[in-house]
Design an enzyme around this catalytic site. Sequence first.
Site, PDB file in Angstrom:
ATOM      1  N   ASP A  34       0.848  -1.191   0.000  1.00 30.18           N
ATOM      2  CA  ASP A  34       0.000   0.000   0.000  1.00 30.18           C
ATOM      3  C   ASP A  34       0.890   1.249   0.000  1.00 30.18           C
ATOM      4  O   ASP A  34       1.875   1.331   0.732  1.00 30.18           O
ATOM      5  CB  ASP A  34      -0.912   0.003   1.231  1.00 30.18           C
ATOM      6  N   HIS A 104     -10.275  -5.460  -2.972  1.00 32.04           N
ATOM      7  CA  HIS A 104      -8.924  -5.640  -2.453  1.00 32.04           C
ATOM      8  C   HIS A 104      -8.959  -6.009  -0.979  1.00 32.04           C
ATOM      9  O   HIS A 104      -9.807  -5.506  -0.227  1.00 32.04           O
ATOM     10  CB  HIS A 104      -8.068  -4.381  -2.654  1.00 32.04           C
TER      11      HIS A 104
END
Length: 118
Positions: A34, A104
Amino acid sequence: MSNDEGMTIFEKIIRREIPAEIVWEDDDVLAFRDVNPQAPVHVLIVPKRAVARLADATEADGALLGKLLLASRQVAEKLDLLKSGYRVVINSGPDAGESVPHLHLHVLGKRALAWPPG
Ligand code: AMP
């Protein structure tokens, strides 16, 4: 977070059109760091076949959903989270704070995580 062509940023990462730090991949699933990590380990796992969000998944997506969960275990093993523990999060829809409309899983680890979440 769709662009004008309707392609999300995650589809662009899957197509290697924008960079990401990829940590694990197979034919169906891609895992990458991320860009705004909320823990020392913060990895996103996405299906290469786009499903917008968990709320839109159908029976036909069952095998893919299983693969995503198993991929989270692969990522946890690779990044040494199995013993210390880790959290897997899916934000589906506005109240959950979903910001990219491509399903996700967040895998978070390497710090103690509070419960309940905010
Ligand atoms: P969510 O809020 O559950 O939809 O999560 C979307 C996540 O995507 C956020 O944690 C963002 O930090 C992350 N994100 C957005 N753009 C990128 C990018 N280009 N590379 C990696 N992660 C991203």
